[in-house]
Design a protein around this motif. Structure first.
Motif, PDB file in Angstrom:
ATOM      1  N   LYS A  26       0.830  -1.212   0.000  1.00 59.50           N
ATOM      2  CA  LYS A  26       0.000   0.000   0.000  1.00 59.50           C
ATOM      3  C   LYS A  26       0.862   1.258   0.000  1.00 59.50           C
ATOM      4  O   LYS A  26       0.445   2.305  -0.485  1.00 59.50           O
ATOM      5  CB  LYS A  26      -0.924  -0.009   1.219  1.00 59.50           C
ATOM      6  CG  LYS A  26      -2.010  -1.079   1.152  1.00 59.50           C
ATOM      7  CD  LYS A  26      -2.931  -1.002   2.352  1.00 59.50           C
ATOM      8  CE  LYS A  26      -4.022  -2.052   2.270  1.00 59.50           C
ATOM      9  NZ  LYS A  26      -4.937  -2.010   3.435  1.00 59.50           N
ATOM     10  N   ASP A  27       2.050   1.161   0.583  1.00 57.87           N
ATOM     11  CA  ASP A  27       2.956   2.302   0.640  1.00 57.87           C
ATOM     12  C   ASP A  27       3.769   2.332  -0.648  1.00 57.87           C
ATOM     13  O   ASP A  27       4.824   1.719  -0.752  1.00 57.87           O
ATOM     14  CB  ASP A  27       3.873   2.187   1.858  1.00 57.87           C
ATOM     15  CG  ASP A  27       4.734   3.426   2.053  1.00 57.87           C
ATOM     16  OD1 ASP A  27       4.447   4.441   1.389  1.00 57.87           O
ATOM     17  OD2 ASP A  27       5.680   3.375   2.856  1.00 57.87           O
ATOM     18  N   THR A  28       3.280   3.036  -1.649  1.00 53.93           N
ATOM     19  CA  THR A  28       3.903   3.006  -2.977  1.00 53.93           C
ATOM     20  C   THR A  28       4.688   4.272  -3.301  1.00 53.93           C
ATOM     21  O   THR A  28       5.131   4.445  -4.435  1.00 53.93           O
ATOM     22  CB  THR A  28       2.831   2.811  -4.063  1.00 53.93           C
ATOM     23  OG1 THR A  28       1.900   3.903  -4.016  1.00 53.93           O
ATOM     24  CG2 THR A  28       2.086   1.501  -3.867  1.00 53.93           C
ATOM     25  N   LEU A  29       4.872   5.178  -2.337  1.00 51.02           N
ATOM     26  CA  LEU A  29       5.588   6.428  -2.588  1.00 51.02           C
ATOM     27  C   LEU A  29       6.989   6.376  -2.000  1.00 51.02           C
ATOM     28  O   LEU A  29       7.188   5.920  -0.873  1.00 51.02           O
ATOM     29  CB  LEU A  29       4.835   7.615  -1.994  1.00 51.02           C
ATOM     30  CG  LEU A  29       3.461   7.934  -2.583  1.00 51.02           C
ATOM     31  CD1 LEU A  29       2.850   9.123  -1.871  1.00 51.02           C
ATOM     32  CD2 LEU A  29       3.559   8.208  -4.081  1.00 51.02           C
ATOM     33  N   THR A  30       7.965   6.843  -2.788  1.00 51.34           N
ATOM     34  CA  THR A  30       9.354   6.924  -2.354  1.00 51.34           C
ATOM     35  C   THR A  30       9.852   8.342  -2.594  1.00 51.34           C
ATOM     36  O   THR A  30       9.614   8.917  -3.665  1.00 51.34           O
ATOM     37  CB  THR A  30      10.245   5.934  -3.137  1.00 51.34           C
ATOM     38  OG1 THR A  30       9.690   4.626  -3.042  1.00 51.34           O
ATOM     39  CG2 THR A  30      11.661   5.932  -2.598  1.00 51.34           C
ATOM     40  N   ALA A  31      10.563   8.910  -1.610  1.00 56.08           N
ATOM     41  CA  ALA A  31      11.026  10.300  -1.719  1.00 56.08           C
ATOM     42  C   ALA A  31      12.062  10.449  -2.825  1.00 56.08           C
ATOM     43  O   ALA A  31      12.973   9.634  -2.949  1.00 56.08           O
ATOM     44  CB  ALA A  31      11.609  10.758  -0.393  1.00 56.08           C
ATOM     45  N   ARG A  32      11.914  11.497  -3.618  1.00 58.51           N
ATOM     46  CA  ARG A  32      12.922  11.893  -4.594  1.00 58.51           C
ATOM     47  C   ARG A  32      13.445  13.279  -4.178  1.00 58.51           C
ATOM     48  O   ARG A  32      13.637  13.541  -3.010  1.00 58.51           O
ATOM     49  CB  ARG A  32      12.308  11.901  -6.013  1.00 58.51           C
ATOM     50  CG  ARG A  32      12.031  10.488  -6.547  1.00 58.51           C
ATOM     51  CD  ARG A  32      11.324  10.513  -7.892  1.00 58.51           C
ATOM     52  NE  ARG A  32      12.095  11.222  -8.907  1.00 58.51           N
ATOM     53  CZ  ARG A  32      13.028  10.639  -9.671  1.00 58.51           C
ATOM     54  NH1 ARG A  32      13.316   9.356  -9.539  1.00 58.51           N
ATOM     55  NH2 ARG A  32      13.663  11.350 -10.575  1.00 58.51           N
ATOM     56  N   ASN A  33      13.700  14.169  -5.120  1.00 56.41           N
ATOM     57  CA  ASN A  33      14.186  15.508  -4.768  1.00 56.41           C
ATOM     58  C   ASN A  33      13.111  16.289  -4.002  1.00 56.41           C
ATOM     59  O   ASN A  33      11.965  16.390  -4.461  1.00 56.41           O
ATOM     60  CB  ASN A  33      14.578  16.285  -6.023  1.00 56.41           C
ATOM     61  CG  ASN A  33      15.828  15.732  -6.661  1.00 56.41           C
ATOM     62  OD1 ASN A  33      16.745  15.294  -5.971  1.00 56.41           O
ATOM     63  ND2 ASN A  33      15.888  15.733  -7.981  1.00 56.41           N
ATOM     64  N   GLN A  34      13.504  16.826  -2.849  1.00 54.97           N
ATOM     65  CA  GLN A  34      12.577  17.591  -2.013  1.00 54.97           C
ATOM     66  C   GLN A  34      13.365  18.691  -1.303  1.00 54.97           C
ATOM     67  O   GLN A  34      14.180  18.393  -0.433  1.00 54.97           O
ATOM     68  CB  GLN A  34      11.894  16.667  -0.984  1.00 54.97           C
ATOM     69  CG  GLN A  34      11.068  15.570  -1.633  1.00 54.97           C
ATOM     70  CD  GLN A  34      10.465  14.598  -0.632  1.00 54.97           C
ATOM     71  OE1 GLN A  34      10.898  14.517   0.511  1.00 54.97           O
ATOM     72  NE2 GLN A  34       9.455  13.858  -1.058  1.00 54.97           N
ATOM     73  N   TRP A  35      13.130  19.945  -1.688  1.00 57.89           N
ATOM     74  CA  TRP A  35      13.921  21.025  -1.120  1.00 57.89           C
ATOM     75  C   TRP A  35      13.164  22.355  -1.149  1.00 57.89           C
ATOM     76  O   TRP A  35      12.131  22.479  -1.810  1.00 57.89           O
ATOM     77  CB  TRP A  35      15.253  21.180  -1.852  1.00 57.89           C
ATOM     78  CG  TRP A  35      15.202  21.144  -3.361  1.00 57.89           C
ATOM     79  CD1 TRP A  35      15.596  20.118  -4.179  1.00 57.89           C
ATOM     80  CD2 TRP A  35      14.733  22.180  -4.248  1.00 57.89           C
ATOM     81  NE1 TRP A  35      15.402  20.447  -5.514  1.00 57.89           N
ATOM     82  CE2 TRP A  35      14.888  21.701  -5.575  1.00 57.89           C
ATOM     83  CE3 TRP A  35      14.203  23.459  -4.049  1.00 57.89           C
ATOM     84  CZ2 TRP A  35      14.522  22.453  -6.696  1.00 57.89           C
ATOM     85  CZ3 TRP A  35      13.836  24.220  -5.158  1.00 57.89           C
ATOM     86  CH2 TRP A  35      14.012  23.709  -6.459  1.00 57.89           C
ATOM     87  N   VAL A  36      13.713  23.328  -0.420  1.00 59.20           N
ATOM     88  CA  VAL A  36      13.202  24.696  -0.426  1.00 59.20           C
ATOM     89  C   VAL A  36      14.404  25.631  -0.503  1.00 59.20           C
ATOM     90  O   VAL A  36      15.495  25.285  -0.042  1.00 59.20           O
ATOM     91  CB  VAL A  36      12.358  24.975   0.839  1.00 59.20           C
ATOM     92  CG1 VAL A  36      13.211  24.924   2.092  1.00 59.20           C
ATOM     93  CG2 VAL A  36      11.633  26.315   0.747  1.00 59.20           C
ATOM     94  N   GLY A  37      14.204  26.822  -1.105  1.00 63.05           N
ATOM     95  CA  GLY A  37      15.349  27.716  -1.231  1.00 63.05           C
ATOM     96  C   GLY A  37      14.993  29.100  -1.711  1.00 63.05           C
ATOM     97  O   GLY A  37      13.817  29.485  -1.784  1.00 63.05           O
TER      98      GLY A  37
END
Length: 332
Positions: free
Chosen positions: A91-102
């Motif tokens: 059920k957990d089908t999401l994996t983190a990719r690029n995630q940022w703030v700037g």
């Protein structure tokens, strides 16, 4: 009394008009883009004595990115992206990719969060089989996306740009990793018909699998030189890599060359890679059904690669196999 009512109506109308203008201006200052792609294929796999068919999600993804105008000529920027594993029964089908703030300004861009290293970014659109079995990451070392990264991207000066990342290590006893790159031309080959880059990672933690089933995290020093040239409907590319794994005392180098040719709606492509005595060759073709839609077929033949390091362990770098796939990609 009638005159007072008229003034009240005019005042309310003016206030509403000013509110609408302010809201419209605020909307113009904030830009939000929701995007993604689904890339699904049916793949025939042969690895050793195993032969099987499977469905692959090929790094399908979804994300949101945006910018917001600030004072003093600055712009707030952000990106949140996840890989969607549509072929996973979990059920957990999401994996983190690029995630940022700037922040973006005349000085360039400064971001914090999870992002690709400068070395990974330095390949641009070089890899013609990115996200498939022919992806560089299956043979080369050093395709890293890291968390706790502080990344700076300079403005473009005469087609020259500088990119660097400093990573805050979770290991207090280890030196902090960093990645630097210098780019010349256009990495997307849209504004210019050429692209050159040189990039280097130092102290970059990379996980390795030993042939005895144990795992090890080693500090990697990695250098990569990439070049691409667009000549009409033909595109040529070449890459050289030099990798040194810290505690193993093992240094390896390799190269990759590729070519693609566009004929109407068909893009034919071929790529050859060699690293640490093993090689991989991929051939394929994409067919455009629309601006954001394509179908494709490809074939990859890859040699396996193990090596005996100075620490006495045998490390598995790449798995041997042959792969054939047909699929469809839809962007949005």
């Amino acid at each position: 009394m009638k005159l007072l009512k008229k003034y009240m109506v005019l005042a309310m109308s003016s206030a509403l008009s000013l509110s609408a203008i302010a809201a419209e201006k605020e909307q113009e200052e904030e830009i939000i883009d929701f995007y993604g792609k689904l890339n699904i294929s049916i793949q025939a796999t042969e690895e050793g004595d195993d032969s099987f068919n499977e469905m692959k999600s090929n790094a399908s993804r979804v994300g949101v990115k945006g910018q917001y105008t600030l004072d003093h000529g600055l712009t707030a920027i952000y990106l949140l992206e996840w890989q969607v594993n549509v072929n996973d029964d979990d059920k957990d089908t999401l994996t983190a990719r690029n995630q940022w703030v700037g922040i973006r300004g005349s000085f360039g861009e400064l971001t914090v969060g999870r992002s690709d290293t400068a070395l990974k970014v330095s390949q641009g659109k070089f890899d013609l089989f990115n996200d498939y079995e022919g992806d560089l990451k299956h043979l080369f070392i050093g395709e890293n996306r890291v968390s706790d990264a502080i990344t700076y991207k300079s403005p473009v000066f005469s087609k020259l740009q500088f990119l660097t990342s400093y990573i805050i290590s979770d290991d207090r006893d280890a030196d902090d990793p960093y990645s630097v790159g210098v780019f010349f031309g256009d990495l997307n080959l849209k504004k210019d018909d050429f692209f050159l880059s040189i990039a280097h990672d130092e102290n970059m933690p990379v996980g390795f699998k030993r042939t005895d089933g144990t795992k090890s995290t080693e500090a990697l020093a990695n250098t990569r030189i990439t070049g691409m040239y667009q000549l009409g409907d033909m595109r040529l590319g070449a890459m050289f890599v030099d990798s040194e794994v810290g505690s193993t005392g093992k240094a390896e180098n390799g190269y990759a060359v590729n070519a693609s040719y566009k004929l109407g709606k068909v893009l034919a492509k071929v790529e050859y890679q060699e690293f640490a005595g093993a090689d991989s060759i991929s051939v394929g073709a994409d067919y455009k059904l629309g601006k954001n839609t394509k179908v494709y077929a490809w074939y990859t033949d890859r040699e396996g690669n193990n090596y005996l390091a100075d620490d006495g362990f045998t490390y598995a770098l790449a798995e041997e196999g042959t792969y054939f796939a047909i699929g469809m990609e839809q962007k949005f």
